[in-house]
Design a protein around this motif. Structure first.
Motif, PDB file in Angstrom:
ATOM      1  N   ASP A 192     -44.439  72.306  32.744  1.00 14.09           N
ATOM      2  CA  ASP A 192     -44.824  71.276  33.700  1.00 14.09           C
ATOM      3  C   ASP A 192     -45.221  71.966  35.011  1.00 14.09           C
ATOM      4  N   GLU A 193     -45.552  71.165  36.034  1.00 13.23           N
ATOM      5  CA  GLU A 193     -46.047  71.763  37.278  1.00 13.23           C
ATOM      6  C   GLU A 193     -45.008  72.696  37.910  1.00 13.23           C
ATOM      7  N   GLN A 242     -45.318  76.707  38.770  1.00  5.77           N
ATOM      8  CA  GLN A 242     -44.978  77.244  40.093  1.00  5.77           C
ATOM      9  C   GLN A 242     -43.880  78.303  39.999  1.00  5.77           C
ATOM     10  N   GLN A 276     -51.882  78.600  30.521  1.00  8.51           N
ATOM     11  CA  GLN A 276     -51.747  77.693  31.677  1.00  8.51           C
ATOM     12  C   GLN A 276     -51.903  78.469  32.984  1.00  8.51           C
ATOM     13  N   TYR A 310     -54.589  78.342  36.043  1.00  5.54           N
ATOM     14  CA  TYR A 310     -54.111  78.212  37.429  1.00  5.54           C
ATOM     15  C   TYR A 310     -54.828  79.230  38.323  1.00  5.54           C
TER      16      TYR A 310
END
Lengths: 520, 520
Positions: free
Chosen positions: B46-47, B51, B338, B342
């Motif tokens: 997930d986000e 991060q 992913q 990004y």
């Protein structure tokens, strides 16, 4: 392994004890669990595509109709206001959508061991053994021969042994040495005594279905009333594509629907043969054939558990031979997954291949079909272990090899693999090792190494020299050896002696009565 | 096949003629095309997870630093304001993000035949041959032996022959019978004359890199100026994990960066050995090692084509042996995908397995890794055909078998498979056949049957009896036979005689000069 021990204790009860035993058994396998597939499904259709296939399926049901070779089914459809013309039944989309709207999005099936209860629907993905091949092949035999009761029982042992197999499908190989009139009695007796997992009944006429429901009721120690309170058994019917439902399957379907048992309908739509050569057409036809059966079940018993199956693949257009695990098979499965979610129905697909022996082709075709199951959001994966030759052969080596893939899929779905806590990012360990060292020895590794990675049981990860020193054994042969060891050391799950006697007495009585007719 | 003929004509030119030839060659293969992967990637993070890994990678670069064993690289970093302490280089995230922001999201590499130009990035997925195994195995030999120039050349023939192979990676097997000082000259001469696809140079010291650039320039008939105008060759470097970049690889990296050639950096981060035992930690470390090299290249030559590679897998914690195609490998690849998105960088992953022979295990491990490439949005798939034993063995049978999977992935990506026009829904055909017939004979099928489905070349879809009648040959053996036929009938793509002579003269001159040092 520590992890397995811990989980087994948490599981407790009979399954817990069984898992404890497996720790010291032939292989170190993963514990019983119901995998949760959190991957966002792969969706090749856009909204217009979904609507186009829906429109196609509805038009088939409204304008072309489905043949029902079952008087009772036609009567029920007539009562419901559908247009019955000879065997042809047409129904409008409002009726179909209203009926399938009554089907639950998720349901359970509870076998004799309640710890083996399975939940079908949502994000659950469950695996079952190969079902229904008439023939058997193994590496030692090297030939294809008709299945026997002993072979069938051995597959039940594998079905029970592997925690990654969640339900016991039909005959993993047809026990052809048992007369067809009593085959279901002996085979289900074997299944219910060798396994404690969810069982299946073929819908092949009234006697078989009623016998199977009764035996599952006895095995579970249930009253007739308790049996009907929830699903304890399931069936799978295939339409006779194109556009037909035959008599014996419909009969079983209706009987199980009335008693609240679980129902799966899986049209066998080979594109180019029993369905259009275009995949979207084959999917639309498959859905039409499946949805009308589910509509019927919901009219009979609103809320009865139903799942929609897909078996859409293609043929080899040069020979007409069925092909499995192809790109077209994968996409059809994904498209059907989208449609199943559109209709809010649990979905079934399969682990399939066209290969005749458990070699490279068998494994890429099977991998394709199993990953398509994952990508499509499939809830029940039939034939997930042991299938060869387009379903005409059951192979124990293939069963063992498939279970390695199934375990890897289960592991793939564990949230721990992709966790991103500070412990997972592991900056302290990276700082500790720096640019000059390795991670084998650090505490961060030591604390986690027993559970960090998937542990294979038939894969050989040693280098060529190590593998050669062990005899240079190819995968299928390693699987054969494991198969024999597992069968030799197999212990059946516990069953109360009184229940076993009641089951045996029921089988004896029904055999005396002549079993079931064989005129199907 | 009609479809292939049509596409070939559309392609035109040399590649078109080659495709025409293939129609009557050993197998009926799919035409040259660049597959477009429209599947939404599988994203386990997930986000917050994205991060967390980004924060981890940046903290490694800011606080822990990377060792650069290359004086020039350290000087450049110092000039750029990074903190250089001995070999250790630390850089803040603003610098890293600013530099990688200069890298193109998509770029081309143009080989001597411009029709074989490839586009890396976006939704393109490209496949390359196995690269760098020291050893060779085939079924007839039945042993593992050191690679030779002849074996290497045979793999180049397979690389050229198969349209599903888009770029020619490093040595498909190390030609160990050629002295290391001149190996690159003979091998690249073979590659450039046997194939017309994008070529690779190892970054093993100045002489090899300069020789390879020069030979690719000669083969393309390019001026020095035209050569530098766009990418005509690429390299792949591996960091020496944990947290190090060595001298020869950095040297090549900088040379190619200066001349605008394509750069791929692929840390080899085996979780539990050269990286943390946790997959997110291994991915974060891998990204840190890769991003700093890309930042360096962008500082040297802003906009130079760069891709970030992943080779994160796990070891067998019982033996320390590397494992490939595992659940952990798949998830790491997806997570890296992913992160690559990004950072807006093209991504490379691989087709890999730990198996020692082309059997069932080899194919499920390879399938896992290739599907992970698809799921992750990978743009360049290294080692996509021919890899065994964790990259220590190249096998021609495995090459052939892998190409079947690659073709299936290409077919899987064709929009036609999931099209939903009225022609695809095929209601008229369904109405025509009704409930009593089959689709073999209808016009809708006849119009489409030659192109409707994937046509295999090494898979055997006949039933058991048919397969047995043909000798009961397992997949690896069928692949062996095909391999020999393809090599026997191979025709090299055209090359102007003057260019061939110039290439040969260059090789002769450089051999006279002693080739390259071998003190790496």
């Amino acid at each position: 392994m520590a992890r397995q021990g811990r989980r087994s204790r948490r599981g407790g009860g009979a399954a817990g004890k069984a898992a404890e035993r497996e720790k010291i058994g032939v292989i170190n396998q993963m514990p019983w669990r119901i995998p949760v597939n959190t991957d966002r499904p792969t969706e090749p259709l856009d909204e217009d595509g979904v609507q186009a296939i829906h429109e196609g399926a509805m038009t088939i049901l409204e304008d072309i109709g489905i043949e029902f070779y079952h008087a009772g089914a036609k009567e029920i459809f007539k009562e419901a206001g559908c247009i019955v013309n000879g065997d042809n039944v047409r129904m409008d989309r409002e009726f179909v959508m209203e009926m399938i709207g009554k089907a639950p999005e998720q349901f359970t099936i509870t076998p004799r061991n309640p710890e083996r209860e399975i939940t079908i629907g949502g994000k659950h993905i469950l695996f079952g053994n190969v079902s229904s091949p008439p023939n058997y092949w193994d590496l030692e035999l090297g030939r294809k021969i008709p299945g026997t009761r002993e072979m069938c029982a051995n597959f039940f042992k594998l079905t029970q042994y592997f925690n990654c197999i969640h339900f016991a499908g039909g005959y993993p190989v047809e026990p052809q040495d048992v007369h067809a009139s009593i085959r279901h009695l002996d085979a289900l007796y074997d299944k219910l005594t060798i396994t404690d997992k969810v069982a299946h009944t073929y819908s092949l006429g009234k006697e078989r279905v009623e016998d199977c429901m009764e035996m599952v009721r006895i095995a579970g120690g249930l009253s007739h009333e308790d049996f009907e309170k929830k699903a304890h058994i399931y069936t799978n019917i295939n339409s006779t594509s194109p556009l037909k439902h035959d008599e014996p399957m419909m009969d079983g379907w209706i009987r199980l629907a009335k008693r609240g048992q679980a129902l799966v309908v899986t049209p066998f739509t080979l594109a180019g043969a029993m369905a259009p050569v275009t995949m979207a057409g084959a999917v639309a036809q498959s859905l039409a054939e499946g949805l009308c059966a589910i509509a019927l079940a919901q009219y009979i018993n609103p809320g009865v558990p139903c799942a929609i199956g897909t078996f859409t693949s293609n043929v080899d257009m040069k020979t007409g031979a069925p092909a499995f695990g192809t790109p077209e098979y994968m996409r059809s499965t994904q498209m059907t997954g989208q449609m199943a979610r559109y209709y809010k129905l649990p979905m079934r697909s399969s682990g399939v291949c066209a290969a005749n022996v458990p070699d490279g082709q068998a494994m890429w075709e099977t991998s394709n079909s199993l990953w398509a199951a994952v990508q499509s959001g499939t809830n029940m994966v039939y034939h997930a272990a042991g299938w060869l030759e387009g379903g005409l052969i059951a192979s124990p080596e293939k069963f063992i090899m498939d279970c390695e893939i199934l375990q890897m899929i289960q592991r793939y779905m564990e949230p721990a693999v992709t966790a991103t806590t500070p412990d997972d990012i592991a900056l302290d360990a990276i700082r500790e090792v720096g640019g000059d060292g390795h991670f084998f020895g650090v505490q961060h590794t030591q604390d986690r190494y027993t559970t960090a990675f998937y542990q294979p049981f038939v894969s050989d990860w040693t280098n060529f020299e190590g593998w050669e020193a062990k005899g240079g054994i190819w995968t299928a042969e390693r699987a054969h050896t494991l198969y024999k060891q597992i069968i030799n050391e197999f212990e059946a799950p516990p069953m109360e002696e009184s229940i076993r006697e009641e089951l045996a007495a029921f089988v004896a009585k029904r055999k005396e009565e002549g079993g079931a007719p064989t005129d199907f």
